[in-house]
Design a protein around this motif. Structure first.
Motif, PDB file in Angstrom:
ATOM      1  N   ARG A  22     -10.773  -3.692   4.036  1.00 35.92           N
ATOM      2  CA  ARG A  22     -11.737  -4.086   2.990  1.00 35.92           C
ATOM      3  C   ARG A  22     -11.140  -3.893   1.595  1.00 35.92           C
ATOM      4  NH1 ARG A  22     -15.587  -1.301   6.436  1.00 35.92           N
ATOM      5  NH2 ARG A  22     -15.553   0.431   4.973  1.00 35.92           N
ATOM      6  N   PHE A  23     -10.418  -2.803   1.406  1.00 34.41           N
ATOM      7  CA  PHE A  23      -9.764  -2.505   0.132  1.00 34.41           C
ATOM      8  C   PHE A  23      -8.778  -3.619  -0.234  1.00 34.41           C
ATOM      9  CE2 PHE A  23      -6.336   0.184  -2.004  1.00 34.41           C
ATOM     10  CZ  PHE A  23      -7.046   0.489  -3.147  1.00 34.41           C
ATOM     11  N   VAL A  24      -7.927  -3.999   0.697  1.00 28.93           N
ATOM     12  CA  VAL A  24      -6.926  -5.044   0.461  1.00 28.93           C
ATOM     13  C   VAL A  24      -7.592  -6.413   0.324  1.00 28.93           C
ATOM     14  CG1 VAL A  24      -4.941  -6.248   1.466  1.00 28.93           C
ATOM     15  CG2 VAL A  24      -5.033  -3.745   1.492  1.00 28.93           C
ATOM     16  N   TRP A  63      -4.593   6.706  -0.465  1.00 26.61           N
ATOM     17  CA  TRP A  63      -4.053   5.340  -0.502  1.00 26.61           C
ATOM     18  C   TRP A  63      -4.166   4.721  -1.893  1.00 26.61           C
ATOM     19  CZ3 TRP A  63      -1.284   3.140   3.230  1.00 26.61           C
ATOM     20  CH2 TRP A  63      -1.389   3.663   4.532  1.00 26.61           C
ATOM     21  N   ALA A  64      -3.166   3.906  -2.232  1.00 24.24           N
ATOM     22  CA  ALA A  64      -3.169   3.141  -3.474  1.00 24.24           C
ATOM     23  C   ALA A  64      -2.620   1.750  -3.188  1.00 24.24           C
ATOM     24  CB  ALA A  64      -2.305   3.823  -4.539  1.00 24.24           C
ATOM     25  N   ALA A  65      -3.155   0.767  -3.890  1.00 28.61           N
ATOM     26  CA  ALA A  65      -2.605  -0.593  -3.841  1.00 28.61           C
ATOM     27  C   ALA A  65      -1.622  -0.709  -4.983  1.00 28.61           C
ATOM     28  CB  ALA A  65      -3.724  -1.616  -3.993  1.00 28.61           C
ATOM     29  N   LEU A  86       4.066  -0.738  -9.421  1.00 29.57           N
ATOM     30  CA  LEU A  86       2.970  -0.714 -10.376  1.00 29.57           C
ATOM     31  C   LEU A  86       1.676  -0.526  -9.591  1.00 29.57           C
ATOM     32  CD1 LEU A  86       1.803  -1.192 -13.245  1.00 29.57           C
ATOM     33  CD2 LEU A  86       1.822  -3.633 -12.693  1.00 29.57           C
ATOM     34  N   VAL A  87       1.035   0.636  -9.759  1.00 26.04           N
ATOM     35  CA  VAL A  87      -0.189   0.934  -9.015  1.00 26.04           C
ATOM     36  C   VAL A  87      -1.355   0.176  -9.643  1.00 26.04           C
ATOM     37  CG1 VAL A  87      -1.835   2.740  -8.365  1.00 26.04           C
ATOM     38  CG2 VAL A  87       0.626   3.179  -8.235  1.00 26.04           C
ATOM     39  N   LEU A  88      -2.090  -0.559  -8.800  1.00 27.90           N
ATOM     40  CA  LEU A  88      -3.242  -1.335  -9.244  1.00 27.90           C
ATOM     41  C   LEU A  88      -4.536  -0.547  -9.133  1.00 27.90           C
ATOM     42  CD1 LEU A  88      -2.362  -4.702  -7.497  1.00 27.90           C
ATOM     43  CD2 LEU A  88      -1.836  -3.984  -9.850  1.00 27.90           C
ATOM     44  N   GLY A  89      -4.613   0.368  -8.168  1.00 23.06           N
ATOM     45  CA  GLY A  89      -5.816   1.169  -7.993  1.00 23.06           C
ATOM     46  C   GLY A  89      -5.694   2.077  -6.784  1.00 23.06           C
ATOM     47  N   LEU A 106       0.865  -1.179   0.000  1.00 23.28           N
ATOM     48  CA  LEU A 106       0.000   0.000   0.000  1.00 23.28           C
ATOM     49  C   LEU A 106       0.900   1.226   0.000  1.00 23.28           C
ATOM     50  CD1 LEU A 106      -2.884  -0.678   2.563  1.00 23.28           C
ATOM     51  CD2 LEU A 106      -3.028  -0.616   0.071  1.00 23.28           C
ATOM     52  N   LEU A 107       0.505   2.219  -0.758  1.00 21.74           N
ATOM     53  CA  LEU A 107       1.199   3.498  -0.818  1.00 21.74           C
ATOM     54  C   LEU A 107       0.230   4.572  -0.347  1.00 21.74           C
ATOM     55  CD1 LEU A 107       2.591   3.187  -4.457  1.00 21.74           C
ATOM     56  CD2 LEU A 107       3.714   2.486  -2.337  1.00 21.74           C
ATOM     57  N   TRP A 108       0.746   5.591   0.300  1.00 23.46           N
ATOM     58  CA  TRP A 108      -0.088   6.719   0.711  1.00 23.46           C
ATOM     59  C   TRP A 108       0.679   8.008   0.476  1.00 23.46           C
ATOM     60  CZ3 TRP A 108       0.582  10.771   4.120  1.00 23.46           C
ATOM     61  CH2 TRP A 108      -0.558  11.535   4.379  1.00 23.46           C
TER      62      TRP A 108
END
Length: 173
Positions: free
Chosen positions: A122-124, A89-91, A102-105, A81-83
């Motif tokens: 929930r996101f993960v 936040w991004a996965a 590589l950002v998935l969403g 996870l990136l923030w």
């Protein structure tokens, strides 16, 4: 009627509490400590240790959180996870070259810059289940008020802050 002292130019700032007679003192690193505590809370909610995260509270603030497991679409790549304070936040997954991730969403911006850890769980979970997550393009979040965000994150995630803020102390330990 007495006017309140001006504290905005002071290196130590004060925030009035509900009764307008007490002050909770905020030192210069409240945002850093609050953000670190928040990222640690997210890590714990996701079942990984604090050592799996890095936080940079300089402008623009950012965080990285290594996760256990891989997403079904990328079974040979580590999940993270990136923030950052501009996009939230991004996965992402690690690349084979060790370069950029590589950002998935990106998490829906309706959750704000610092959603509760359960939202990220929930996101993960959705990502690990192979479902499409978030949005492809980075959202532009409104500017993060570091003073307010630091206080809110510290109040929610720093035990020592809560003890001092509600126990009459005026310092952070």
């Amino acid at each position: 009627m007495h006017s309140a002292p001006k504290l905005a130019d002071s290196p130590i700032e004060a925030r009035r509490t509900a009764d307008l007679t007490e002050f909770t003192w905020i030192d210069a690193d409240t945002f850093d400590r609050g953000l670190r505590a928040y990222v640690t809370a997210v890590a714990r909610a996701l079942g990984v240790g604090e050592e799996s995260s890095t936080v940079d509270s300089t402008v623009p603030a950012s965080a990285y959180l290594a996760l256990d497991g891989t997403p079904p679409a990328f079974p040979d790549r580590e999940l993270a996870l990136l923030w950052d304070e501009r996009h939230g936040w991004a996965a992402a997954v690690e690349t084979h070259s060790g370069g950029d991730l590589l950002v998935l969403g990106y998490l829906d911006p309706a959750h704000g810059a610092t959603p509760p850890p359960r939202v990220l769980v929930r996101f993960v979970d959705a990502l690990r289940a192979g479902r499409s997550v978030g949005r492809a393009d980075p959202p532009d979040l409104p500017g993060l008020d570091r003073r307010h965000a630091g206080v809110v994150l510290a109040e929610r995630y720093l035990e020592s802050w809560s003890d001092n803020a509600h126990g009459g102390g005026n310092t952070l330990s």
